[in-house]
Design an enzyme around this catalytic site. Structure first.
Site, PDB file in Angstrom:
ATOM      1  N   ASP A   1       0.835  -1.214   0.000  1.00  0.00           N
ATOM      2  CA  ASP A   1       0.000   0.000   0.000  1.00  0.00           C
ATOM      3  C   ASP A   1       0.868   1.262   0.000  1.00  0.00           C
ATOM      4  O   ASP A   1       1.966   1.265   0.561  1.00  0.00           O
ATOM      5  CB  ASP A   1      -0.916  -0.025   1.232  1.00  0.00           C
ATOM      6  CG  ASP A   1      -2.090   0.931   1.100  1.00  0.00           C
ATOM      7  OD1 ASP A   1      -2.328   1.443  -0.015  1.00  0.00           O
ATOM      8  OD2 ASP A   1      -2.769   1.165   2.116  1.00  0.00           O
TER       9      ASP A   1
ATOM     10  N   ASN B   1       1.231   3.428  -2.972  1.00  0.00           N
ATOM     11  CA  ASN B   1       1.719   3.882  -4.294  1.00  0.00           C
ATOM     12  C   ASN B   1       1.204   5.280  -4.633  1.00  0.00           C
ATOM     13  O   ASN B   1       1.934   6.108  -5.178  1.00  0.00           O
ATOM     14  CB  ASN B   1       1.268   2.921  -5.398  1.00  0.00           C
ATOM     15  CG  ASN B   1       1.894   1.549  -5.278  1.00  0.00           C
ATOM     16  OD1 ASN B   1       2.800   1.337  -4.472  1.00  0.00           O
ATOM     17  ND2 ASN B   1       1.415   0.606  -6.074  1.00  0.00           N
ATOM     18  N   GLY B   2      -0.073   5.514  -4.329  1.00  0.00           N
ATOM     19  CA  GLY B   2      -0.695   6.801  -4.651  1.00  0.00           C
ATOM     20  C   GLY B   2      -0.066   7.933  -3.844  1.00  0.00           C
ATOM     21  O   GLY B   2       0.232   9.007  -4.383  1.00  0.00           O
TER      22      GLY B   2
ATOM     23  N   ARG C   1      -0.328   8.899 -10.411  1.00  0.00           N
ATOM     24  CA  ARG C   1      -0.573   7.683  -9.614  1.00  0.00           C
ATOM     25  C   ARG C   1      -0.028   6.454 -10.347  1.00  0.00           C
ATOM     26  O   ARG C   1       0.512   5.536  -9.726  1.00  0.00           O
ATOM     27  CB  ARG C   1      -2.078   7.506  -9.347  1.00  0.00           C
ATOM     28  CG  ARG C   1      -2.632   8.482  -8.319  1.00  0.00           C
ATOM     29  CD  ARG C   1      -4.095   8.180  -8.016  1.00  0.00           C
ATOM     30  NE  ARG C   1      -4.269   6.909  -7.319  1.00  0.00           N
ATOM     31  CZ  ARG C   1      -4.198   6.777  -5.993  1.00  0.00           C
ATOM     32  NH1 ARG C   1      -3.965   7.800  -5.223  1.00  0.00           N
ATOM     33  NH2 ARG C   1      -4.374   5.587  -5.432  1.00  0.00           N
TER      34      ARG C   1
ATOM     35  N   HIS D   1       2.380   3.398  -9.231  1.00  0.00           N
ATOM     36  CA  HIS D   1       2.155   1.948  -9.353  1.00  0.00           C
ATOM     37  C   HIS D   1       3.332   1.281 -10.059  1.00  0.00           C
ATOM     38  O   HIS D   1       3.728   0.165  -9.720  1.00  0.00           O
ATOM     39  CB  HIS D   1       0.851   1.661 -10.107  1.00  0.00           C
ATOM     40  CG  HIS D   1      -0.369   2.047  -9.332  1.00  0.00           C
ATOM     41  ND1 HIS D   1      -0.588   1.665  -8.024  1.00  0.00           N
ATOM     42  CD2 HIS D   1      -1.454   2.806  -9.668  1.00  0.00           C
ATOM     43  CE1 HIS D   1      -1.744   2.148  -7.602  1.00  0.00           C
ATOM     44  NE2 HIS D   1      -2.284   2.861  -8.580  1.00  0.00           N
TER      45      HIS D   1
ATOM     46  N   SER E   1      -7.738  -5.434  -5.210  1.00  0.00           N
ATOM     47  CA  SER E   1      -8.839  -5.956  -4.397  1.00  0.00           C
ATOM     48  C   SER E   1     -10.175  -5.842  -5.134  1.00  0.00           C
ATOM     49  O   SER E   1     -10.293  -5.091  -6.116  1.00  0.00           O
ATOM     50  CB  SER E   1      -8.934  -5.179  -3.072  1.00  0.00           C
ATOM     51  OG  SER E   1      -9.501  -3.903  -3.293  1.00  0.00           O
TER      52      SER E   1
ATOM     53  N   GLU F   1     -12.508  -4.273  -4.154  1.00  0.00           N
ATOM     54  CA  GLU F   1     -12.964  -2.888  -3.946  1.00  0.00           C
ATOM     55  C   GLU F   1     -12.209  -1.890  -4.835  1.00  0.00           C
ATOM     56  O   GLU F   1     -12.639  -0.751  -5.000  1.00  0.00           O
ATOM     57  CB  GLU F   1     -12.800  -2.480  -2.479  1.00  0.00           C
ATOM     58  CG  GLU F   1     -13.800  -3.115  -1.523  1.00  0.00           C
ATOM     59  CD  GLU F   1     -13.568  -4.606  -1.296  1.00  0.00           C
ATOM     60  OE1 GLU F   1     -14.532  -5.378  -1.417  1.00  0.00           O
ATOM     61  OE2 GLU F   1     -12.420  -5.009  -1.040  1.00  0.00           O
TER      62      GLU F   1
ATOM     63  N   TRP G   1     -12.017  -1.748  -7.901  1.00  0.00           N
ATOM     64  CA  TRP G   1     -12.765  -1.381  -9.116  1.00  0.00           C
ATOM     65  C   TRP G   1     -13.417  -0.013  -8.977  1.00  0.00           C
ATOM     66  O   TRP G   1     -13.840   0.581  -9.972  1.00  0.00           O
ATOM     67  CB  TRP G   1     -13.847  -2.432  -9.426  1.00  0.00           C
ATOM     68  CG  TRP G   1     -13.292  -3.779  -9.758  1.00  0.00           C
ATOM     69  CD1 TRP G   1     -13.335  -4.890  -8.964  1.00  0.00           C
ATOM     70  CD2 TRP G   1     -12.619  -4.171 -10.956  1.00  0.00           C
ATOM     71  NE1 TRP G   1     -12.714  -5.946  -9.592  1.00  0.00           N
ATOM     72  CE2 TRP G   1     -12.272  -5.525 -10.830  1.00  0.00           C
ATOM     73  CE3 TRP G   1     -12.267  -3.505 -12.137  1.00  0.00           C
ATOM     74  CZ2 TRP G   1     -11.594  -6.239 -11.813  1.00  0.00           C
ATOM     75  CZ3 TRP G   1     -11.589  -4.211 -13.122  1.00  0.00           C
ATOM     76  CH2 TRP G   1     -11.258  -5.553 -12.953  1.00  0.00           C
TER      77      TRP G   1
ATOM     78  N   LEU H   1      10.011 -21.114  -4.873  1.00  0.00           N
ATOM     79  CA  LEU H   1       9.096 -20.151  -4.253  1.00  0.00           C
ATOM     80  C   LEU H   1       7.749 -20.151  -4.962  1.00  0.00           C
ATOM     81  O   LEU H   1       7.697 -20.088  -6.191  1.00  0.00           O
ATOM     82  CB  LEU H   1       9.707 -18.743  -4.340  1.00  0.00           C
ATOM     83  CG  LEU H   1       8.803 -17.574  -3.939  1.00  0.00           C
ATOM     84  CD1 LEU H   1       8.613 -17.518  -2.427  1.00  0.00           C
ATOM     85  CD2 LEU H   1       9.362 -16.246  -4.432  1.00  0.00           C
TER      86      LEU H   1
ATOM     87  N   ARG I   1       2.041  -4.867   6.164  1.00  0.00           N
ATOM     88  CA  ARG I   1       1.346  -3.804   5.422  1.00  0.00           C
ATOM     89  C   ARG I   1       2.188  -2.533   5.483  1.00  0.00           C
ATOM     90  O   ARG I   1       2.610  -2.113   6.568  1.00  0.00           O
ATOM     91  CB  ARG I   1      -0.054  -3.525   5.964  1.00  0.00           C
ATOM     92  CG  ARG I   1      -0.768  -2.458   5.092  1.00  0.00           C
ATOM     93  CD  ARG I   1      -2.254  -2.348   5.359  1.00  0.00           C
ATOM     94  NE  ARG I   1      -2.886  -1.460   4.376  1.00  0.00           N
ATOM     95  CZ  ARG I   1      -4.146  -1.512   4.001  1.00  0.00           C
ATOM     96  NH1 ARG I   1      -4.940  -2.428   4.504  1.00  0.00           N
ATOM     97  NH2 ARG I   1      -4.626  -0.657   3.113  1.00  0.00           N
TER      98      ARG I   1
ATOM     99  N   ARG J   1      -4.849  -2.026   8.724  1.00  0.00           N
ATOM    100  CA  ARG J   1      -6.110  -2.759   8.527  1.00  0.00           C
ATOM    101  C   ARG J   1      -5.890  -3.825   7.461  1.00  0.00           C
ATOM    102  O   ARG J   1      -4.914  -3.785   6.713  1.00  0.00           O
ATOM    103  CB  ARG J   1      -7.241  -1.809   8.128  1.00  0.00           C
ATOM    104  CG  ARG J   1      -6.951  -0.993   6.886  1.00  0.00           C
ATOM    105  CD  ARG J   1      -8.137  -0.094   6.488  1.00  0.00           C
ATOM    106  NE  ARG J   1      -7.750   0.841   5.445  1.00  0.00           N
ATOM    107  CZ  ARG J   1      -7.355   2.091   5.668  1.00  0.00           C
ATOM    108  NH1 ARG J   1      -7.295   2.565   6.889  1.00  0.00           N
ATOM    109  NH2 ARG J   1      -6.999   2.864   4.665  1.00  0.00           N
TER     110      ARG J   1
HETATM  111  C1  IPE Z   1      -5.516  -2.670  -0.215  1.00  0.00           C
HETATM  112  O1  IPE Z   1      -5.168  -1.344  -0.357  1.00  0.00           O
HETATM  113  C2  IPE Z   1      -5.490  -3.374  -1.532  1.00  0.00           C
HETATM  114  C3  IPE Z   1      -4.179  -3.504  -2.161  1.00  0.00           C
HETATM  115  C4  IPE Z   1      -3.027  -3.177  -1.630  1.00  0.00           C
HETATM  116  C5  IPE Z   1      -4.215  -4.075  -3.468  1.00  0.00           C
HETATM  117  P1  IPE Z   1      -6.259  -0.186  -0.527  1.00  0.00           P
HETATM  118  O2  IPE Z   1      -5.471   1.070  -0.619  1.00  0.00           O
HETATM  119  O3  IPE Z   1      -7.179  -0.509  -1.626  1.00  0.00           O
HETATM  120  O4  IPE Z   1      -7.044  -0.279   0.857  1.00  0.00           O
HETATM  121  P2  IPE Z   1      -7.830   0.838   1.669  1.00  0.00           P
HETATM  122  O5  IPE Z   1      -8.843   1.433   0.740  1.00  0.00           O
HETATM  123  O6  IPE Z   1      -6.814   1.838   2.110  1.00  0.00           O
HETATM  124  O7  IPE Z   1      -8.422   0.110   2.829  1.00  0.00           O
HETATM  125  C1  IPE Z   2      -1.595   0.225  -3.369  1.00  0.00           C
HETATM  126  O1  IPE Z   2      -1.372   1.596  -3.417  1.00  0.00           O
HETATM  127  C2  IPE Z   2      -1.810  -0.370  -4.736  1.00  0.00           C
HETATM  128  C3  IPE Z   2      -3.193  -0.758  -5.039  1.00  0.00           C
HETATM  129  C4  IPE Z   2      -4.211  -0.702  -4.226  1.00  0.00           C
HETATM  130  C5  IPE Z   2      -3.449  -1.252  -6.389  1.00  0.00           C
HETATM  131  P1  IPE Z   2      -2.559   2.640  -3.415  1.00  0.00           P
HETATM  132  O2  IPE Z   2      -2.913   2.976  -4.810  1.00  0.00           O
HETATM  133  O3  IPE Z   2      -3.665   2.169  -2.563  1.00  0.00           O
HETATM  134  O4  IPE Z   2      -1.835   3.882  -2.737  1.00  0.00           O
HETATM  135  P2  IPE Z   2      -2.477   4.935  -1.736  1.00  0.00           P
HETATM  136  O5  IPE Z   2      -3.085   4.164  -0.610  1.00  0.00           O
HETATM  137  O6  IPE Z   2      -3.492   5.703  -2.516  1.00  0.00           O
HETATM  138  O7  IPE Z   2      -1.314   5.753  -1.291  1.00  0.00           O
HETATM  139 MG    MG Z   3      -4.073   2.409  -0.595  1.00  0.00          MG
END
Ligand code: IPE
Ligand code: IPE
Ligand code: MG
Length: 241
Positions: free
Chosen positions: A16, A18-19, A29, A33, A61, A63, A65, A128, A189, A195
């Site tokens: 988590d 990347n954004g 963004r 990624h 995930s 979610e 989408w 692996l 995480r 979470r």
């Molecule tokens: C969880 O991260 C899913 C992945 C890392 C692929 P999210 O960024 O989607 O989760 P929330 O929205 O912060 O809970």
């Molecule tokens: C995790 O990084 C990658 C995916 C969920 C695909 P995020 O894209 O959720 O990055 P933040 O949480 O917005 O920083």
């Molecule tokens: Mg995230």
């Protein structure tokens, strides 16, 4: 790392941040990624070198989408790029690629084709096992398992009173038919969020957790190793004493 260190058999990672990394660095963004994918490549190599048997990464995930079409499309393009550039090396290193989740549903055709190629190419490898959680949601996974068991009851194959925890486990993406993946010993995480976000809810019953503020693209093999060293000092009781 010393021989005496107790290695986890299965490490799962919620990649988590990347954004936020992209925002911090003033890039798109998608660039975030892409950097995240580079970090992931290094962690696969490190996990392999350390002798970890199963590495699971949360890549997309059920979610996710909800995000813009542009971002979603970009993430799947990156997956195609990853398979294109890494499959030969993964295969040469005896890595077995496996998918957790409904990767045939909603996922763009090109990404499905790449995934199937990766699975097929590495099917006989026994190094692996690299599990990619893709269009993965734990609630969807458990619901699917419940449906399968209900169908068996409907068809008279099974009585409701006979349903066991083991039967439920076997119907999950990690169950029997899918290679019988042991529960994760350690779930990492990144990005400071603490979470599960619908990741391995059933399988995490006795997992250890490690949270780090590091944003995923900045996560290094050295930090991975140090989290595993810290894990190896923990006492796990599984409800015993
Ligand atoms: C969880 O991260 C899913 C992945 C890392 C692929 P999210 O960024 O989607 O989760 P929330 O929205 O912060 O809970
Ligand atoms: C995790 O990084 C990658 C995916 C969920 C695909 P995020 O894209 O959720 O990055 P933040 O949480 O917005 O920083
Ligand atoms: Mg995230």
């Amino acid at each position: 790392m010393e021989d005496s260190i107790k290695m986890p058999r299965h490490v799962a990672v919620i990649m988590d941040g990347n954004g936020r990394w992209a925002k911090k660095n003033g890039v798109s963004r998608l660039t975030g990624h892409n950097q995240g994918m580079l970090a992931m490549k290094e962690i696969i190599k490190k996990a392999d070198m350390m002798g970890i048997k199963y590495l699971t990464v949360y890549a997309f995930s059920t979610e996710n989408w909800k995000r813009s079409q542009e971002e979603v499309g970009g993430i799947f393009n990156l997956l195609v790029k990853f398979v294109g550039s890494e499959l030969a090396e993964l295969d040469a290193n005896n890595v077995k690629v496996h998918i957790l989740g409904e990767y045939r549903e909603k996922v763009p055709e090109a990404a499905i084709a790449s995934i199937e190629k990766a699975i097929k190419t590495t099917a006989d490898n026994d190094g692996l096992q690299f599990n990619i959680a893709l269009n993965y949601g734990s609630r969807a996974e458990i619901t699917k398992a419940v449906k399968t068991l209900c169908r068996k009851v409907e068809e008279g194959e099974l009585k409701a009173s006979e349903v066991t925890e083991d039967m439920v486990s076997r119907q999950l993406y990690t169950g029997d038919e899918n290679g019988n993946i042991p529960d994760p010993d350690l779930i990492i995480r990144t990005s400071g969020e603490e979470r599960l976000s619908n990741f391995l809810l059933w399988q995490a019953a006795y997992s250890e957790f490690a949270f780090t503020d590091t944003l995923w693209p900045d996560f290094t093999p050295e930090e991975f190793e140090s989290l595993i060293e810290e894990f190896s000092t923990r006492g796990r009781r599984f409800g015993g004493r």
